[in-house]
Design a protein around this motif. Structure first.
Motif, PDB file in Angstrom:
ATOM      1  N   UNK A   6       4.199  -0.438   6.688  1.00 53.11           N
ATOM      2  CA  UNK A   6       4.637  -1.022   5.429  1.00 53.11           C
ATOM      3  C   UNK A   6       3.892  -2.304   5.103  1.00 53.11           C
ATOM      4  N   UNK A   7       2.960  -2.647   6.000  1.00 53.31           N
ATOM      5  CA  UNK A   7       2.266  -3.895   5.776  1.00 53.31           C
ATOM      6  C   UNK A   7       1.176  -3.701   4.746  1.00 53.31           C
ATOM      7  N   UNK A   8       1.079  -4.629   3.842  1.00 58.70           N
ATOM      8  CA  UNK A   8       0.104  -4.545   2.765  1.00 58.70           C
ATOM      9  C   UNK A   8      -1.293  -4.823   3.253  1.00 58.70           C
ATOM     10  N   UNK A   9      -2.254  -4.712   2.337  1.00 56.89           N
ATOM     11  CA  UNK A   9      -3.658  -4.912   2.690  1.00 56.89           C
ATOM     12  C   UNK A   9      -3.916  -6.330   3.187  1.00 56.89           C
ATOM     13  N   UNK A  12      -2.606  -6.704   6.687  1.00 53.71           N
ATOM     14  CA  UNK A  12      -3.504  -6.042   7.645  1.00 53.71           C
ATOM     15  C   UNK A  12      -4.716  -6.922   7.944  1.00 53.71           C
TER      16      UNK A  12
END
Lengths: 290, 323
Positions: A6-9, A12
């Motif tokens: 669920x981590x966004x760009x 990341x």
């Protein structure tokens, strides 16, 4: 299995940056050591250690490989590591196996005997006195091997692993006429290879990296293992000075240290890619079980 | 004697005596097993049990002529150590450095394990993991040389290059005591983090994926999942690893500390631990009685710590206890 992330760009990217920074800090000293060791002495004295050497020189390595102690250091380290690991593995393995067999009546009493040494030590001084005054281990290669041979922790690790092997296997082997030792070597060991490989690597690494034993017991430079030689590098520097006075170049004292450092860690770096995954596997086995 | 009698009786009647086996009978039946244990038993006897009576030195005025028969002085050695300024300093440093080892290694490796687990690129994950694990393979001497020669050397180390970059005067590290405890702690964390990261990562990989799926269906975001699922499930492992290392707390980390500090007395104020103090005393052929007293003190406290932490582990998770 692919876990939905669920981590966004941006997140990341941040994670990658943090991990990359630490990972690079782990290899940076190796690269810097190598680069500085092939620099000329003068450029280090002028500008400090640089990742890209300003002036290139292999003089330090020529001095290192001219030094007889590098070869004896390698010989001592290899002998101690190979002999120590083989003996330790056999001795601890045999003890662990015997203790894992429920038929052995006194195994619990003997386990207590082993484990007491883990929690109560006599202290360094009495140990040192026994080794030097009564066993006369100082300045022998045995001083580097013997004291580390039995690790109760490893014995218990092996015992627990052997105990998880079905006892029917042992019984049927014995009915077929297999002696205890033969059952151990030909049936139990092959069944325990992942665990044995991991412990082998751990013991081997401990012997290879050991320098404190030499610090305690060894005065003869011919018996210095590699790590201790590295530690005592100042005392080997006299050799460099001799070498330096013959030519008209700057004495490579700084680069000599770094070149020696690199020569001693060299084998680990080259073996690392091959043995590293066994370590990871072994640790994983141990961790998931616990 | 009884064993033989019983065995004879058993032989005559053709039955196996189940109730009581004598020592000799047990030896006869299982001697190959006892032979297999023998080398380890002997080695432990020589290197662990034989030195134990040597504790007596702690109560003696030891000299090499009389050896263990030196004259007794009662508790004088203990008095000497505990009234000297060394007692507080070395005990404090030992515990301070070890507590920080434990705290920072746990924190850093836990963080790295969670971050590694979040990474989607498999190749990158492998790459980071492999590099992180590398320092674990180094000896204390190599780490020591990295620290003292490469980073914190007085004239051309990396730390001073950075200091100079910011326009400050280079720091004479070898004469500045205050930062060294933290430098040692940093070096240890740098070396050990990769190893514990792998242990934690293994535990995380073992967690059932359905838990996360269910949580995400219920609308939990990643951070909530980490806090509500991952951390609670990692707690047993964290506690066990911590408790296990508490046992060694008074034993310090002689290898790393000595290879970094060596005999540089200027730095002792913040870095002298019990082991380095004992080592110097032995090598310098100083007061052996005091040294042994210190060793005994260390052993007793270590014993209490090992025993206590094991009791705690047992309470928490029976399977993970050492004994």
């Amino acid at each position: 299995m692919i876990r939905p992330s669920f981590t966004g760009k941006a997140m990341q990217l941040l994670i990658h940056l943090i991990l990359l920074a630490f990972a690079l800090s782990c290899v940076y000293p190796f690269i810097l050591t190598f680069m500085a060791s092939i620099s000329s002495e003068k450029s280090i004295l002028d500008d400090g250690y640089q990742l890209v050497p300003k002036a290139f020189s292999l003089l330090a390595y020529r001095v290192v490989f001219n030094d007889q102690f590098i070869y004896s250091g390698y010989a001592v380290s290899i002998i101690v590591t190979v002999a120590g690991t083989a003996m330790s593995l056999l001795i601890c393995g045999m003890a662990g196996y015997a203790m894992s067999n429920k038929r052995v009546k006194y195994r619990n009493g003997i386990a207590v005997y082993f484990y007491l040494t883990m929690v109560f030590g006599a202290g360094l001084l009495p140990w040192y006195l026994v080794c030097t005054q009564y066993l006369h281990l100082q300045n022998t290669i045995m001083a580097l091997i013997l004291p580390g041979l039995v690790s109760p922790f490893n014995v218990f690790l092996m015992r627990n692993y052997f105990a998880s092997i079905p006892s029917e296997l042992v019984e049927s082997a014995e009915i077929d006429g297999c002696g205890v030792m033969r059952t151990f070597l030909q049936i139990i060991i092959p069944l325990s290879l992942p665990m044995m490989a991991t412990i082998t690597l751990f013991i081997g690494l401990a012997y290879w990296n050991d320098w404190a034993s030499a610090l305690w017991f060894i005065d003869n430079p011919k018996l210095y293992p590699l790590q201790y030689m590295l530690y005592r590098i100042e005392s080997l520097m006299s050799f460099v000075k001799q070498y330096g006075s013959m030519g008209d170049m700057t004495m490579p004292t700084e680069t000599f240290q770094l070149a020696t450092l690199f020569v001693t860690i060299g084998p680990i770096i080259f073996l690392y890619p091959f043995i590293q995954r066994y370590f990871v596997k072994g640790i994983m086995i141990g961790a998931v079980k616990g | 004697m009884q064993g033989i009698a019983e065995k004879k009786k058993a032989d005559m009647q053709g039955i196996v005596v189940k109730k009581r086996h004598g020592f000799l009978l047990e030896m006869k039946r299982n001697y190959p097993y006892y032979f297999m244990m023998l080398p380890a038993i002997i080695l432990l006897f020589v290197f662990a049990y034989l030195p134990m009576p040597g504790i007596i030195i702690a109560f003696q005025d030891f000299n090499f002529v009389d050896k263990f028969k030196s004259p007794f002085v009662g508790l004088d050695n203990f008095k000497f150590y505990f009234t000297s300024s060394y007692a507080f300093r070395t005990t404090f440093n030992t515990i301070f450095i070890n507590m920080n080892y434990l705290f920072w290694t746990t924190l850093v490796s836990l963080l790295f394990a969670i971050l590694l687990n979040e990474i989607r690129l498999k190749l990158a994950k492998k790459f980071y993991q492999n590099l992180m694990f590398l320092p674990f393979f180094l000896s204390a001497v190599v780490v020591g040389k990295f620290v003292t020669e490469l980073v914190f050397s007085d004239h051309n180390g990396v730390a001073n290059q950075i200091v100079k970059l910011f326009g400050h005067e280079p720091i004479v590290w070898s004469q500045t005591a205050a930062p060294w405890a933290w430098i040692i702690i940093g070096a240890h964390v740098w070396q050990a983090a990769g190893y514990s990261t792998i242990i934690y990562l293994a535990t995380i990989t073992g967690i059932d994926d359905h838990l996360f799926e269910a949580a995400s269906l219920d609308g939990a975001n990643r951070w909530q999942q980490i806090r509500q699922i991952l951390l609670p499930l990692l707690t047993p492992m964290i506690i066990i690893l911590c408790l296990l290392s508490i046992g060694g707390m008074l034993r310090g980390d002689f290898g790393t500390i000595y290879s970094i500090i060596g005999d540089n007395g200027l730095l002792f104020e913040h870095t002298d631990v019990i082991d380095t103090y004992v080592f110097r005393a032995i090598k310098g052929a100083a007061d052996f009685g005091t040294t042994a007293a210190v060793g005994l003190y260390q052993s007793v406290v270590g014993f209490i710590l090992v025993y206590g932490s094991n009791a705690l582990v047992k309470k928490y998770d029976k399977d993970s206890a050492l004994f």
